[in-house]
Design a protein around this motif. Sequence first.
Motif, PDB file in Angstrom:
ATOM      1  N   THR A 264       0.854  -1.026   0.039  1.00  8.93           N
ATOM      2  CA  THR A 264      -0.107  -0.041   0.070  1.00  8.93           C
ATOM      3  C   THR A 264       1.038   1.270   0.014  1.00  8.93           C
TER       4      THR A 264
ATOM      5  N   ARG B  22       0.874   5.665  -0.555  1.00 15.17           N
ATOM      6  CA  ARG B  22       0.137   7.105  -0.575  1.00 15.17           C
ATOM      7  C   ARG B  22       1.116   8.026  -0.911  1.00 15.17           C
TER       8      ARG B  22
ATOM      9  N   VAL C 117      -3.811   7.016  -3.452  1.00 14.81           N
ATOM     10  CA  VAL C 117      -3.659   5.577  -2.625  1.00 14.81           C
ATOM     11  C   VAL C 117      -3.462   4.507  -3.694  1.00 14.81           C
TER      12      VAL C 117
ATOM     13  N   SER D 202      -5.775   1.889  -7.968  1.00 21.93           N
ATOM     14  CA  SER D 202      -5.437   3.275  -7.122  1.00 21.93           C
ATOM     15  C   SER D 202      -6.503   4.189  -7.355  1.00 21.93           C
TER      16      SER D 202
ATOM     17  N   GLU E  51      -9.605   7.882   3.348  1.00 21.01           N
ATOM     18  CA  GLU E  51      -8.559   7.277   2.866  1.00 21.01           C
ATOM     19  C   GLU E  51      -8.665   5.833   3.353  1.00 21.01           C
TER      20      GLU E  51
ATOM     21  N   GLY F  91      -8.998   2.746   0.794  1.00 24.40           N
ATOM     22  CA  GLY F  91      -8.158   1.583   0.872  1.00 24.40           C
ATOM     23  C   GLY F  91      -8.859   0.071   0.721  1.00 24.40           C
TER      24      GLY F  91
END
Length: 167
Positions: A79, A81, A97, A122, A139, A143
């Motif tokens: 992951t 950002r 993200v 993304s 966020e 995710g």
Amino acid sequence: MKISGRQWMFATVVVFFSGCGYQIKAVDPRSIFESYTIAGDQQILACKKVAGLLEGAGLTNQNIKGTVGVVVRCLDAKTDRRAVSVDANSLGAEYQVVYSVRYGLESSDGRQFVRPFWITRSDSFFYDRDNLLGTYNEEVVIGDELADRVADQMVQAISRLDVSLQK
């Protein structure tokens, strides 16, 4: 013969969809497999979601001898950002993200269907300095949605496996 605006629009839409190769295909892993196994790192979020989707489709998690099964080998997840735009104060204003999973597909007897590869999805969000909790929650939701998208694509890949590879 005069064609009305509605008829013209309908004809345009029909021609567009028939000519562009657009196809809707139902995803049904049950038509190929009877069972599944999640191997490798079973804590990867997308792989947990794949297990739920496959069970929802009617596959069993028990690899019974004589049944046709698929093994989803989950190898790694990442992951990330990163800022994609800044505000007047040179602070991050919009962030992207990125969620990636490396996985492969095998038969229950060890034959490889799909060699391990990365799948990445993304999305972006605006960073609101006046609402930090809301921004954090956004966020987190993004995710989770990215993990859902990756899991959906993994199940689609399972559903598209060539039946002749199993024999």
